[in-house]
Design an enzyme around this catalytic site. Structure first.
Site, PDB file in Angstrom:
ATOM      1  N   SER A 192       0.827  -1.207   0.000  1.00 23.33           N
ATOM      2  CA  SER A 192       0.000   0.000   0.000  1.00 23.33           C
ATOM      3  C   SER A 192       0.865   1.262   0.000  1.00 23.33           C
ATOM      4  CB  SER A 192      -0.945  -0.071   1.203  1.00 23.33           C
ATOM      5  OG  SER A 192      -2.112   0.628   0.925  1.00 23.33           O
ATOM      6  N   LYS A 196       4.288   1.888  -2.312  1.00 26.79           N
ATOM      7  CA  LYS A 196       4.761   3.075  -3.047  1.00 26.79           C
ATOM      8  C   LYS A 196       6.201   3.340  -2.584  1.00 26.79           C
ATOM      9  CE  LYS A 196       0.188   5.305  -2.053  1.00 26.79           C
ATOM     10  NZ  LYS A 196      -0.781   4.601  -2.832  1.00 26.79           N
ATOM     11  N   HIS A 333      -7.313  -5.890  -0.318  1.00 23.05           N
ATOM     12  CA  HIS A 333      -6.102  -5.104  -0.078  1.00 23.05           C
ATOM     13  C   HIS A 333      -5.414  -5.608   1.196  1.00 23.05           C
ATOM     14  CE1 HIS A 333      -3.798  -1.419  -0.547  1.00 23.05           C
ATOM     15  NE2 HIS A 333      -4.049  -1.074   0.702  1.00 23.05           N
TER      16      HIS A 333
HETATM   17  C1  GCU Z   1      -5.417   4.781   1.287  1.00 22.79           C
HETATM   18  C2  GCU Z   1      -4.782   5.536   0.145  1.00 22.79           C
HETATM   19  C3  GCU Z   1      -3.881   4.647  -0.691  1.00 22.79           C
HETATM   20  C4  GCU Z   1      -2.904   3.890   0.199  1.00 22.79           C
HETATM   21  C5  GCU Z   1      -3.636   3.196   1.298  1.00 22.79           C
HETATM   22  C6  GCU Z   1      -2.743   2.555   2.357  1.00 22.79           C
HETATM   23  O1  GCU Z   1      -6.332   3.848   0.781  1.00 22.79           O
HETATM   24  O2  GCU Z   1      -5.805   6.120  -0.601  1.00 22.79           O
HETATM   25  O3  GCU Z   1      -3.161   5.429  -1.623  1.00 22.79           O
HETATM   26  O4  GCU Z   1      -2.142   2.991  -0.556  1.00 22.79           O
HETATM   27  O5  GCU Z   1      -4.421   4.123   2.017  1.00 22.79           O
HETATM   28  O6  GCU Z   1      -1.573   2.851   2.452  1.00 22.79           O
HETATM   29  O7  GCU Z   1      -3.275   1.776   3.150  1.00 22.79           O
END
Ligand code: GCU
Length: 352
Positions: A192, A196, A333
């Protein structure tokens, strides 16, 4: 997008404050290391939690990843130091009290199959991301930013993702000093926002031998111009501290971006990269994640190391095992055992 990060700190030191040579039923050694960085007269510290397989020949290859809720949530062991940094809340853990309590030990263990990792001959190293930089918009006054930004932040300066990625590189600085760990065989992984971060770390620091993104979505592996799932507008509104200020130029303005995220993945070339999606994780845009991996291929081919051996968006549970690897699995997720098994397959193939 992420802003410019500083290089290695003026000074970095390591203190091993725990070394237990027989944990997980004798299979592993657990080591905890305090990393202290100093710059411009200030210092900042964070803890590395490390498991090493006792049966594997030294030095061992390791997986390195940041965790969301504290090193003590990765395994239910009472010896893991509980952080006193800012702590991310998670209602689903149903912890009534603040999370930095004994009750929260091991609550996130399902994402970290330590025993399985050690069984397959890998070490695991993790750092609580909030120890490096807290995950809220604090004007960059906490975490590692004050060591560097004092009176000189510009719109091109690093945000929190840059800081977390920089912290991952500091872990490799430590590995270079530890004879039990092979600093040339480090797989950096993250999920998540930390996916990134893993991609950005892998793009910048050539010491990472394998880079793994899980559900990294917008601002990670997915193509911005897909206009599916999360957008730049949402990222900049909900998480204004993650990216550099210049990135706000592209809010509702994706087409003006001079880059897209296949170029982030291409920056990892020629080193192997592995992108993972989940069918129900539509916010992260699985197809957009695959397309970015696929479109990084020309750079890998140019460098003569193969590419992404899938012409179509793969079906679930049909992993693509080329230099650019990819899988999509059923479910949401999350990080599941299936993901770890495929990442270790990729490590067996490219790193071991
Ligand atoms: C949110 C966000 C995402 C990110 C995620 C996380 O959903 O919008 O960009 O990847 O959080 O890190 O859990």
């Amino acid at each position: 997008v992420y802003g410019f990060s500083p290089g290695a700190p003026e000074d970095i030191s390591f203190r091993v404050f725990e070394n237990s040579v027989s944990v997980l039923g004798g299979m592993a050694t657990r080591r905890q290391v305090r990393v202290t960085v100093r710059n411009a007269g200030r210092s900042h510290g964070f803890d590395l939690l490390i498991y090493l397989p006792n049966a594997a020949p030294r030095p061992v290859p390791v997986f390195l990843g940041l965790n969301f809720y504290g090193n003590h949530t990765v395994a239910p062991d009472p010896s893991i130091r509980i952080t006193d940094s800012w702590m991310r809340e998670n209602a689903s853990f149903a912890i009534v009290d603040h999370q930095s309590t004994e009750a929260s030990r091991g609550v996130n263990a399902h994402c970290w199959p330590v025993t399985r990792i050690v069984e397959r001959g890998y070490g695991l190293a993790t750092i609580y991301y909030g120890d490096i930089d807290p995950d809220f918009d604090d004007g960059f006054e906490n975490g590692v930013h004050p060591l560097y930004d004092e009176g000189q932040r510009t719109d091109a300066h690093w945000g929190a993702i840059g800081a977390w990625a920089w912290g991952l590189s500091r872990a490799v600085d430590y590995f270079e000093t530890d004879d039990d760990i092979d600093a040339g065989r480090v797989a950096v992984m993250g999920h998540s926002r930390l996916g990134k971060t893993a991609l950005w770390a892998g793009a910048q620091d050539e010491r990472f031998a394998l880079t793994i993104s899980s559900g990294s979505g917008c601002g990670g592996a997915k193509i911005f111009r897909r206009n599916y799932g999360e957008t730049i507008e949402h990222l900049n509104r909900a998480f204004p501290h993650w990216f550099c200020r210049n990135f706000t130029t592209y809010t509702n303005n994706e087409d003006a971006l001079p880059i897209d995220q296949h170029e982030l993945i291409a920056l990892v070339a020629p080193r192997p990269v592995y992108v993972t999606s989940a069918v129900e994780d539509r916010w992260a845009d699985p197809r957009g994640e695959f397309l970015a991996a696929k479109r990084a291929e020309p750079v890998y081919r140019l460098l003569g190391v193969g590419g992404c051996d899938a012409d179509e968006f793969p079906k679930p549970l049909k992993p693509v095992r080329s230099r650019i690897g990819y899988h999509i699995r059923h479910g949401s997720h999350d990080v599941l055992p299936y993901d770890w098994e495929r990442w270790m397959d990729a490590a067996d193939q490219h790193v071991r």
